[in-house]
Design a protein around this motif. Structure first.
Motif, short mmCIF file in Angstrom:
data_model
loop_
_atom_site.label_atom_id
_atom_site.label_comp_id
_atom_site.label_asym_id
_atom_site.label_seq_id
_atom_site.Cartn_x
_atom_site.Cartn_y
_atom_site.Cartn_z
N ALA A 205 -11.31 -10.92 19.49
CA ALA A 205 -10.76 -9.68 18.93
C ALA A 205 -10.32 -9.84 17.48
CB ALA A 205 -9.58 -9.22 19.78
N ALA A 206 -10.52 -11.04 16.91
CA ALA A 206 -10.04 -11.30 15.54
C ALA A 206 -10.79 -10.46 14.52
CB ALA A 206 -10.19 -12.78 15.22
N ILE A 207 -10.04 -9.92 13.55
CA ILE A 207 -10.58 -9.16 12.44
C ILE A 207 -10.13 -9.84 11.15
CG2 ILE A 207 -10.62 -6.94 11.25
CD1 ILE A 207 -10.00 -5.60 13.89
N GLN A 208 -11.02 -9.96 10.20
CA GLN A 208 -10.66 -10.59 8.94
C GLN A 208 -10.02 -9.57 8.01
OE1 GLN A 208 -10.78 -13.90 8.26
NE2 GLN A 208 -11.43 -14.06 10.40
N PRO A 209 -8.92 -9.94 7.34
CA PRO A 209 -8.30 -9.02 6.39
C PRO A 209 -9.25 -8.65 5.26
CG PRO A 209 -6.86 -10.91 6.86
CD PRO A 209 -8.20 -11.23 7.44
N VAL A 210 -9.13 -7.41 4.79
CA VAL A 210 -9.93 -6.94 3.66
C VAL A 210 -9.06 -6.97 2.41
CG1 VAL A 210 -11.20 -5.00 2.67
CG2 VAL A 210 -11.33 -5.46 5.14
N LEU A 211 -9.46 -7.74 1.41
CA LEU A 211 -8.69 -7.85 0.18
C LEU A 211 -8.94 -6.63 -0.69
CD1 LEU A 211 -6.84 -9.69 -1.57
CD2 LEU A 211 -8.93 -10.59 -2.62
N LYS A 212 -7.86 -5.89 -1.01
CA LYS A 212 -7.96 -4.68 -1.82
C LYS A 212 -7.66 -4.95 -3.29
CE LYS A 212 -8.54 -1.21 0.01
NZ LYS A 212 -9.75 -0.53 0.45
N GLY A 213 -7.23 -6.14 -3.64
CA GLY A 213 -6.86 -6.48 -5.00
C GLY A 213 -5.59 -7.31 -5.00
N HIS A 214 -4.92 -7.36 -6.14
CA HIS A 214 -3.67 -8.12 -6.26
C HIS A 214 -2.62 -7.30 -6.99
CE1 HIS A 214 -6.62 -11.35 -5.60
NE2 HIS A 214 -5.61 -12.09 -5.17
N PHE A 215 -1.36 -7.53 -6.64
CA PHE A 215 -0.25 -7.06 -7.45
C PHE A 215 0.25 -8.26 -8.26
CE2 PHE A 215 1.34 -3.08 -5.08
CZ PHE A 215 0.86 -2.25 -6.10
N VAL A 216 0.41 -8.05 -9.55
CA VAL A 216 1.00 -9.06 -10.42
C VAL A 216 2.43 -8.62 -10.71
CG1 VAL A 216 0.87 -10.23 -12.65
CG2 VAL A 216 -1.23 -9.64 -11.41
N GLY A 217 3.40 -9.48 -10.40
CA GLY A 217 4.81 -9.09 -10.47
C GLY A 217 5.56 -9.69 -11.64
N MET A 218 6.44 -8.87 -12.22
CA MET A 218 7.37 -9.32 -13.25
C MET A 218 8.75 -8.75 -12.90
SD MET A 218 5.31 -8.55 -16.80
CE MET A 218 5.32 -6.78 -16.54
N LEU A 219 9.78 -9.41 -13.43
CA LEU A 219 11.15 -8.94 -13.24
C LEU A 219 11.71 -8.51 -14.59
CD1 LEU A 219 13.07 -8.67 -10.82
CD2 LEU A 219 14.09 -10.84 -11.48
N LEU A 220 12.02 -7.22 -14.71
CA LEU A 220 12.55 -6.67 -15.95
C LEU A 220 14.07 -6.67 -15.91
CD1 LEU A 220 10.24 -3.55 -16.48
CD2 LEU A 220 9.74 -5.97 -16.84
N GLU A 221 14.68 -6.97 -17.04
CA GLU A 221 16.13 -7.03 -17.12
C GLU A 221 16.67 -5.76 -17.79
OE1 GLU A 221 19.68 -9.91 -18.95
OE2 GLU A 221 17.58 -10.54 -18.98
N ASP A 222 17.64 -5.11 -17.11
CA ASP A 222 18.31 -3.92 -17.63
C ASP A 222 17.31 -2.86 -18.09
OD1 ASP A 222 20.91 -4.89 -17.20
OD2 ASP A 222 20.84 -6.04 -19.05
#
Length: 492
Positions: A199-216
């Motif tokens: 019953a295993a299904i392989q995940p479908v990659l839709k892309g990536h999120f690139v993360g940053m942390l902004l200050e104030d």
């Protein structure tokens, strides 16, 4: 408890400890920690405590860019689990809805009826959940790396796990046996295929999120998730996760640019609201960029063709696009349902008694999980559009929100997991499709740029035949985007 056969099969291994439990949970993340606490508390209340082992590779505070936004439906599930205090004392920020921006124009999408969500640093929230699990009666939290599932050589049933404790000098694997093993080891699960079998299904990659942390940083509408639709890229998502911290996630499709910082600085930052320019540039200079895959994994029913004695929970089993921030909400709702159903099982070692529970759980979770899953991927396909037909749908969706009233209340109730109704989502989605066609014929559209400024005009009558043909393409594309997603969720 665990059978004598399980114990004897492990006794032949030299230098190995073995411990038996009612339930073993692999992974002390969102789903695993919540389940450990919820099962323990409810079992003690019923007067039949369960011995639970929660195994986690590292109990140090994680530093990740996932699981930072909890929708109102997730807050409701937390309260049902007795975990609402986990969002206290971690500098969490209340969220009151969304702001969607297209070509610099914002539309306000508030949560209805005073509902609110919450945003926070992922690691702090995880540590709060783990603290609740540690406090729970009959729960043993063990810092150890699980390397394999113990499988009975005769029946193929999963009897427990082998793991190595994270202690100085510890190199030997220990056997942990249980009547039932729950694998909640996240999106990169090591055991998904083994558990699911055919019953295993392989995940479908839709892309990536690139993360940053902004200050104030100052968002267009404070304490609201902000979705910025930019040209030449997927959506940019931002939300405040602390008094001084704002998370920003940039969608990047494959192939990923070799110079990610340069790509974001030159192509993305100029399209963001002016108040975010300086914090974004500072973050690019001082912070490291982190990526996370955005995958879609429909949930296959467990119990029929899957391994006996084990089940998957959380992202190891079911994933959706993180654009709508629905992952934790689905996980907590799954735990609410699974807790009550498992506690009705008299003998967790009897798979014939557990199997129908998994069937009921699979379908009981569908109203919420299907709504969140379909909406997340469908919205991403629209908001991340590079196709001219999808751009028509994206513009129509934005203008649909501008109508206000139920055109906002209905969709945001679904997104927030306040409403659990896949067919209500179907109605709104195709209303958006037809409204997009109306917009195509009646609203001014961008036809060029003069002196750096966009030029708009309404369609001329001689363009109507082409627009009529384009309308058929718009409707067909809406069907191609939505109907396969809905089928993956509602099919038997």
């Amino acid at each position: 408890m665990t059978s004598n056969m399980a114990s004897s099969s492990s006794s032949s291994r030299d230098n190995m400890w073995s411990v038996s439990y009612d339930i073993i949970i692999v992974g002390a993340g969102i789903a695993g920690s919540a389940l450990a606490h919820a099962l323990s508390a409810a079992a003690v209340e019923r007067g039949r405590p369960l011995r639970i082992c929660l195994l986690e590779r590292s109990l140090a505070e994680p530093d990740r860019i996932v699981g930072e936004l909890l929708q109102p439906g997730g807050i409701m599930a937390l309260k049902k689990l007795g975990l609402e205090t986990c969002v206290e004392g971690i500098d969490a920020i209340p969220t009151y809805g969304y702001c969607v921006m297209l070509e610099g124009n914002p539309v306000h999408i508030p949560y209805p009826d005073g509902h609110e969500g919450c945003a926070f640093h992922h690691g702090r929230f995880i540590q709060a959940l783990r603290a609740k699990a540690k406090e729970a009666k009959c729960v043993e939290v063990v810092e150890a790396t699980v390397s394999e599932l113990i499988e009975c050589p005769l029946s193929g049933r999963i009897l427990g796990v082998r793991a190595t404790r994270k202690e100085e000098g510890a190199v030997e694997k220990e056997a942990f046996f249980a009547d039932l093993t729950v694998v909640a080891d996240g999106c990169f699960s090591n055991f998904r295929t083994q558990v699911m079998g055919k019953a295993a299904i392989q995940p479908v990659l839709k892309g990536h999120f690139v993360g940053m942390l902004l200050e104030d940083a100052q968002l267009p509408i404070p304490k609201h998730g902000t979705v910025m639709l930019v040209e030449g890229s997927g959506p940019v998502l931002s939300y405040q996760i602390g008094t001084h911290d704002t998370r920003i996630l940039v969608d990047v499709k494959n192939p990923i640019p070799s110079d990610l910082k340069g790509h974001i600085l030159n192509n993305i930052v100029p399209q963001l609201p002016a108040a975010l320019h300086l914090p974004a540039r500072k973050a690019l200079e001082n912070d490291r960029l982190r990526r996370m895959p955005n995958s879609f994994l429909p949930a296959s029913e467990q119990g029929k063709q899957t391994k006996e004695g084990v089940l998957l929970l959380g992202d190891s089993w079911n994933m959706r696009h993180p654009l709508t921030g629905g992952g934790m909400t689905v996980a907590f709702n799954d735990v609410v349902l699974l807790r009550d159903m498992l506690l009705d099982v008299k003998n967790l070692a009897d798979w014939q008694e557990v199997k129908p529970v998994l069937h009921r759980w699979h379908w009981a979770r569908k109203p919420l999980s299907s709504t969140v899953n379909i909406l997340s991927v469908a919205l991403y396909d629209l908001f991340g559009a590079h196709d001219p037909i999808l751009e028509v749908l994206r513009t129509g969706c934005f203008k649909y929100f501008e109508l206000g009233g139920n055109c906002v209340r209905g969709p945001v109730s679904l997104l927030a997991a306040i409403e659990q109704a896949p067919f209500m989502l179907f109605r709104h989605f195709f209303t958006v499709a037809f409204y997009s066609i109306w917009v195509l014929f009646t609203h001014p559209r961008k036809v060029g740029v003069v002196d750096g400024k966009p030029v708009y005009r309404r369609p001329r009558p001689d363009e109507y035949p082409f627009l009529a043909f384009m309308s058929l393409q718009v409707f067909w594309t809406a069907c191609v985007v939505f109907l396969p997603l809905m089928w993956t969720e509602i099919r038997p």
